[in-house]
Design a protein around this motif. Structure first.
Motif, PDB file in Angstrom:
ATOM      1  N   SER A  42      53.373 -40.443  20.882  1.00 25.37           N
ATOM      2  CA  SER A  42      51.944 -40.325  21.142  1.00 25.37           C
ATOM      3  C   SER A  42      51.686 -39.126  22.044  1.00 25.37           C
ATOM      4  CB  SER A  42      51.418 -41.591  21.817  1.00 25.37           C
ATOM      5  OG  SER A  42      51.965 -41.700  23.132  1.00 25.37           O
ATOM      6  N   VAL A  43      50.411 -38.787  22.200  1.00 26.28           N
ATOM      7  CA  VAL A  43      50.037 -37.698  23.103  1.00 26.28           C
ATOM      8  C   VAL A  43      50.544 -37.990  24.509  1.00 26.28           C
ATOM      9  CG1 VAL A  43      48.078 -36.603  24.258  1.00 26.28           C
ATOM     10  CG2 VAL A  43      48.053 -36.935  21.773  1.00 26.28           C
ATOM     11  N   ARG A  44      50.354 -39.207  24.968  1.00 26.79           N
ATOM     12  CA  ARG A  44      50.805 -39.607  26.302  1.00 26.79           C
ATOM     13  C   ARG A  44      52.320 -39.392  26.447  1.00 26.79           C
ATOM     14  NH1 ARG A  44      48.122 -43.146  29.366  1.00 26.79           N
ATOM     15  NH2 ARG A  44      47.139 -44.032  27.495  1.00 26.79           N
ATOM     16  N   GLU A  45      53.072 -39.841  25.435  1.00 29.00           N
ATOM     17  CA  GLU A  45      54.536 -39.732  25.485  1.00 29.00           C
ATOM     18  C   GLU A  45      54.990 -38.276  25.434  1.00 29.00           C
ATOM     19  OE1 GLU A  45      55.667 -43.990  23.329  1.00 29.00           O
ATOM     20  OE2 GLU A  45      55.211 -42.211  22.112  1.00 29.00           O
ATOM     21  N   ASN A  46      54.272 -37.456  24.652  1.00 32.45           N
ATOM     22  CA  ASN A  46      54.605 -36.029  24.607  1.00 32.45           C
ATOM     23  C   ASN A  46      54.415 -35.375  25.974  1.00 32.45           C
ATOM     24  OD1 ASN A  46      55.267 -34.362  22.000  1.00 32.45           O
ATOM     25  ND2 ASN A  46      53.992 -36.066  21.297  1.00 32.45           N
ATOM     26  N   ILE A  47      53.298 -35.704  26.624  1.00 33.06           N
ATOM     27  CA  ILE A  47      52.991 -35.080  27.914  1.00 33.06           C
ATOM     28  C   ILE A  47      53.998 -35.498  28.984  1.00 33.06           C
ATOM     29  CG2 ILE A  47      51.304 -34.994  29.795  1.00 33.06           C
ATOM     30  CD1 ILE A  47      49.100 -35.123  27.689  1.00 33.06           C
TER      31      ILE A  47
ATOM     32  N   GLN B 230      40.423 -32.630  29.206  1.00 39.16           N
ATOM     33  CA  GLN B 230      39.451 -33.445  28.457  1.00 39.16           C
ATOM     34  C   GLN B 230      40.063 -34.030  27.181  1.00 39.16           C
ATOM     35  OE1 GLN B 230      36.038 -30.899  27.914  1.00 39.16           O
ATOM     36  NE2 GLN B 230      35.470 -30.990  30.074  1.00 39.16           N
ATOM     37  N   ILE B 231      41.250 -34.621  27.338  1.00 38.46           N
ATOM     38  CA  ILE B 231      41.918 -35.242  26.186  1.00 38.46           C
ATOM     39  C   ILE B 231      42.204 -36.726  26.443  1.00 38.46           C
ATOM     40  CG2 ILE B 231      42.973 -33.119  25.282  1.00 38.46           C
ATOM     41  CD1 ILE B 231      45.549 -33.896  26.746  1.00 38.46           C
ATOM     42  N   GLU B 232      41.469 -37.331  27.383  1.00 37.42           N
ATOM     43  CA  GLU B 232      41.694 -38.765  27.675  1.00 37.42           C
ATOM     44  C   GLU B 232      41.592 -39.649  26.433  1.00 37.42           C
ATOM     45  OE1 GLU B 232      39.417 -36.842  29.399  1.00 37.42           O
ATOM     46  OE2 GLU B 232      39.164 -37.617  31.441  1.00 37.42           O
ATOM     47  N   PRO B 233      40.613 -39.415  25.527  1.00 35.30           N
ATOM     48  CA  PRO B 233      40.512 -40.302  24.357  1.00 35.30           C
ATOM     49  C   PRO B 233      41.653 -40.129  23.352  1.00 35.30           C
ATOM     50  CG  PRO B 233      38.440 -39.137  24.761  1.00 35.30           C
ATOM     51  CD  PRO B 233      39.485 -38.470  25.580  1.00 35.30           C
ATOM     52  N   LEU B 234      42.484 -39.109  23.541  1.00 35.58           N
ATOM     53  CA  LEU B 234      43.516 -38.794  22.553  1.00 35.58           C
ATOM     54  C   LEU B 234      44.893 -39.315  22.952  1.00 35.58           C
ATOM     55  CD1 LEU B 234      42.615 -35.019  21.943  1.00 35.58           C
ATOM     56  CD2 LEU B 234      41.649 -37.039  20.805  1.00 35.58           C
ATOM     57  N   LEU B 235      45.020 -39.908  24.120  1.00 37.56           N
ATOM     58  CA  LEU B 235      46.340 -40.195  24.676  1.00 37.56           C
ATOM     59  C   LEU B 235      47.197 -41.112  23.810  1.00 37.56           C
ATOM     60  CD1 LEU B 235      45.505 -40.542  28.492  1.00 37.56           C
ATOM     61  CD2 LEU B 235      46.752 -38.692  27.337  1.00 37.56           C
ATOM     62  N   ASP B 236      46.580 -41.982  23.031  1.00 41.27           N
ATOM     63  CA  ASP B 236      47.358 -42.926  22.214  1.00 41.27           C
ATOM     64  C   ASP B 236      47.501 -42.482  20.762  1.00 41.27           C
ATOM     65  OD1 ASP B 236      47.807 -44.728  24.349  1.00 41.27           O
ATOM     66  OD2 ASP B 236      45.766 -45.509  24.109  1.00 41.27           O
ATOM     67  N   ARG B 237      47.005 -41.286  20.448  1.00 40.50           N
ATOM     68  CA  ARG B 237      47.142 -40.774  19.081  1.00 40.50           C
ATOM     69  C   ARG B 237      48.465 -40.033  18.902  1.00 40.50           C
ATOM     70  NH1 ARG B 237      41.268 -38.104  17.516  1.00 40.50           N
ATOM     71  NH2 ARG B 237      39.934 -39.816  18.303  1.00 40.50           N
TER      72      ARG B 237
ATOM     73  N   GLY C  61      48.990 -29.455  28.245  1.00 42.99           N
ATOM     74  CA  GLY C  61      49.120 -30.578  29.170  1.00 42.99           C
ATOM     75  C   GLY C  61      50.571 -30.849  29.524  1.00 42.99           C
ATOM     76  N   ARG C  62      51.452 -30.748  28.544  1.00 41.57           N
ATOM     77  CA  ARG C  62      52.880 -30.968  28.799  1.00 41.57           C
ATOM     78  C   ARG C  62      53.427 -29.934  29.781  1.00 41.57           C
ATOM     79  NH1 ARG C  62      56.295 -31.020  23.530  1.00 41.57           N
ATOM     80  NH2 ARG C  62      55.633 -28.849  23.592  1.00 41.57           N
TER      81      ARG C  62
END
Length: 366
Positions: A91-96, A122-129, A145-146
């Motif tokens: 996910s985006v969160r895991e990538n970061i 401004q990518i809070e809504p994308l974190l689980d995608r 972000g990473r």
């Protein structure tokens, strides 16, 4: 934030020399753009800074520390790639937070860092995608972000916008510039796009064939290019380079340009040193005039001259007029509807903006 010093750096692969004694120094918080065409050595130089390749000769120092022998992980840098290099199954969160997991950063610290960077970009809504569910611009934000979550001494960007469409490139240029202004980070950014360089950089290194042709702030690069190459590479349309003759007279400096009919236009008061004026008097030179340096002139304006306009290109906010001087096609950026194709036009030039180049070396005459 950190200083970056590149002293006499060269890179060769066998007998092929890619970089030839590059010298660059930037201050903490600078935004350095390495600008040049494909094959000029800019990406090679970025890889040397990152530690992804070995230096043949010279020295690189980050925050005053020599890093030639340090591995990439020990240089405290973060890199954003052209291809984003995101893990598709994460996910985006895991990538970061992936790099932080590898470094065994505590969970609470990782969570807080991801939250901070996601808000900043401004990518809070994308974190689980997953990356496959994101647009190109969103993927680039995740890649940034990473890098940002590291809070490194130096950020390296390798043509990060080249895969985006034109509108997204404009949007992301603005985002990266805002980011730099907010964080005050030191950035080295590689691109072949001179618009990116002029709009984002605090310093630009224009490169060609492994050499730095000029290192300066964008305004200096644009107004007083060090060579014909820099003059033509930066600016759209590019600076007009017109063959002419230079003279030093009792009335001052004079540049003489020929019209197609054999008559001569005299441009007076070119701003060069007295020593250079004496040295070049009576010699052929190259005159550099940016398109916007021309303007339409009333008949009574001193120094005005007439040209025969071959064709015009209305662009909306202005009109590009094409005519011939010194046997060369010249472009002037003029007021809308101020000239017509196939008609003569009375123009003048802001002489404070005119630069001269040596005909042989193509270096600027100062």
């Amino acid at each position: 934030m950190a200083t970056l010093q590149i002293d006499g750096v060269s890179k060769s692969y066998g007998d092929i020399k890619i970089l030839k004694r590059v010298d660059i120094e930037i201050d903490p918080g600078d935004f350095l753009v390495l600008l040049g065409p494909s094959g000029c050595g800019k990406s090679t130089l970025l890889n040397l800074i990152a530690g992804l390749d070995e230096i043949t000769d010279g020295e690189i120092r980050i925050a005053g520390e020599r890093v030639n022998e340090l591995s990439p992980k020990d240089r405290d840098i973060a890199m954003v790639f052209q291809s984003y290099a995101l893990y598709p199954t994460m996910s985006v969160r895991e990538n970061i937070e992936f790099g932080m997991r590898i470094r065994k950063v505590p969970d609470a610290e990782r969570t807080e860092a991801v939250k901070r960077v996601a808000a900043l970009l401004q990518i809070e809504p994308l974190l689980d995608r997953k990356p496959s569910q994101l647009s190109g611009g969103q993927r680039q934000r995740v890649a940034m972000g990473r890098a940002l979550v590291r809070n490194p001494k130096l950020f390296l960007f390798d043509e990060p916008l080249s895969n985006l469409d034109a509108k997204l490139r404009v949007d992301m240029r603005t985002e990266i510039k805002k980011l730099h202004q907010r964080l005050g980070t030191t950035i080295v950014y590689v691109t072949h796009d001179q618009i990116e360089a002029m709009t984002m950089a605090t310093k630009v290194a224009v490169m060609k064939d492994g050499y730095v042709q000029q290192l300066a702030d964008p305004e200096t690069i644009y107004d007083t290019p060090a060579s014909v190459y820099v003059a033509k590479f930066v600016g759209s349309p590019a600076m007009n380079i017109i063959p002419a003759t230079f003279r030093l007279t009792d009335q001052g400096t004079e540049v003489r340009l020929s019209r197609p009919d054999g008559s001569v236009i005299s441009l007076r008061d070119v701003a060069i040193s007295t020593e250079a004026a004496r040295q070049y008097s009576g010699r052929d030179v190259l005159v550099g005039i940016r398109p916007e340096t021309f303007h339409t002139a009333p008949a009574a304006e001193e120094g005005a001259f007439e040209v025969d306009v071959d064709v015009i290109e209305p662009t909306g906010p202005d009109t590009l007029a094409f005519f011939t001087l010194g046997g060369t096609e010249v472009i002037a950026r003029l007021e809308p509807r101020s000239v017509q194709s196939g008609r003569s036009a009375r123009l003048n030039v802001n002489m404070a903006k005119v630069v001269l180049f040596d005909r042989e070396t193509e270096k600027r005459i100062q």
